[in-house]
Design an enzyme around this catalytic site. Structure first.
Site, mmCIF file in Angstrom:
data_model
loop_
_atom_site.group_PDB
_atom_site.id
_atom_site.type_symbol
_atom_site.label_atom_id
_atom_site.label_comp_id
_atom_site.label_asym_id
_atom_site.label_seq_id
_atom_site.Cartn_x
_atom_site.Cartn_y
_atom_site.Cartn_z
ATOM 1 N N HIS A 44 0.864 -1.188 0.000
ATOM 2 C CA HIS A 44 0.000 0.000 0.000
ATOM 3 C C HIS A 44 0.901 1.239 0.000
ATOM 4 C CE1 HIS A 44 -2.851 3.026 1.310
ATOM 5 N NE2 HIS A 44 -3.818 2.188 0.975
ATOM 6 N N GLU A 90 -3.898 1.918 -7.175
ATOM 7 C CA GLU A 90 -4.296 2.972 -6.251
ATOM 8 C C GLU A 90 -3.410 4.202 -6.466
ATOM 9 O OE1 GLU A 90 -6.597 1.249 -2.769
ATOM 10 O OE2 GLU A 90 -4.536 1.515 -2.142
HETATM 11 P P1 PGA Z 1 -9.702 5.654 0.347
HETATM 12 O O1 PGA Z 1 -8.475 4.724 0.725
HETATM 13 O O2 PGA Z 1 -10.824 4.785 -0.129
HETATM 14 O O3 PGA Z 1 -10.014 6.363 1.630
HETATM 15 O O4 PGA Z 1 -9.230 6.588 -0.702
HETATM 16 C C1 PGA Z 1 -8.064 3.720 -0.138
HETATM 17 C C2 PGA Z 1 -6.898 3.034 0.459
HETATM 18 O O5 PGA Z 1 -6.408 3.403 1.537
HETATM 19 O O6 PGA Z 1 -6.422 2.074 -0.134
#
Ligand code: PGA
Length: 233
Positions: free
Chosen positions: A86, A154
């Site tokens: 992440h 992401e």
């Molecule tokens: P979010 O977070 O949905 O708050 O943007 C996504 C994540 O932490 O992977």
């Protein structure tokens, strides 16, 4: 780093009904609490969802003298999945692609499916070099072949910002991922997914799922998202 154990227990109990009412059997829901809450959430939720962890140790040992670490083996009683790489771990814990690849191998060894996160910063996106950057992340984080390839795209600028990445951009990275890995790789999008935009991602070809952060911390928002999933099954 959300929810104490007692808050997790309360939250899990609060969402059981909505999960039990979900009619769409084609969707797999994975809940990834903190390590501390994982066993408790497992006891409450495992009839309705799969459980996952948010990280594992980078050390190739099931047990041993690694104070403070938690191995893939140690979560394997509860977790079927683990989130790796992440961007918050890459940024704050300085995890690089090679560590993520190593963790991926340990999770596979322990029958845990790794969800490997990739994503570019806003500077890289604006420089136009994001495709090369993401290609490199994919190649270095997923070195060995293995059937369960799950990639969460992401973009760093979309996480927790309320600024979700538009579908065309997401699809471009889905095509890149599937062409580089294989067509059976699962491609998930994460970054400010919520009740207002979840449908557009889940109904798009090339997007196999979503990774939800902030919007998953609110019971009402979870209920609304589950209703949307059911209404569109
Ligand atoms: P979010 O977070 O949905 O708050 O943007 C996504 C994540 O932490 O992977």
């Amino acid at each position: 780093m959300n929810f104490t154990v007692s808050e997790s227990i309360e939250f899990s109990n609060n969402i059981i009904k909505s999960l039990a009412n979900l009619k769409n059997k084609n969707i797999e829901i994975v809940v990834c609490p903190t390590f501390m809450s994982l066993p408790y959430c497992y006891q409450i939720l495992s009839s309705f969802v799969k459980l996952g962890a948010q990280n594992i140790s980078h050390t190739d040992h099931e047990y041993g003298s690694f104070t403070g670490e938690i191995s893939a083996k140690m979560i394997s009683d509860y977790a079927e999945y683990v989130i790796l790489g992440h961007s918050e771990r890459r940024i704050f814990l300085k995890e690089d692609n090679s560590i993520i690849n190593t963790k991926r191998l340990f999770s596979i060894k322990n029958n845990i499916k790794p969800i490997v996160c990739i994503g570019e910063s806003i500077d890289i996106r604006n420089s136009g070099k994001y495709i090369d950057f993401l290609k490199n992340q994919l190649k270095e984080c997923i070195k060995s072949d293995y059937k369960d390839k799950i990639v969460a795209y992401e973009p760093v600028w979309a996480i927790g910002s309320g600024e979700n990445c538009d579908l065309e951009k997401v699809k471009e990275i889905s095509e890149l991922t599937k062409s580089l890995l294989d067509n059976d790789a699962l491609f998930i999008y994460g970054g400010s997914v919520n009740k207002d935009n979840i449908h557009s991602y889940l109904s798009s070809s090339g997007v196999d799922g979503v990774l939800i952060g902030s919007a998953s911390l609110d019971k009402n928002s979870i209920e609304e998202m589950l209703n949307i999933i059911d209404a569109n099954s």
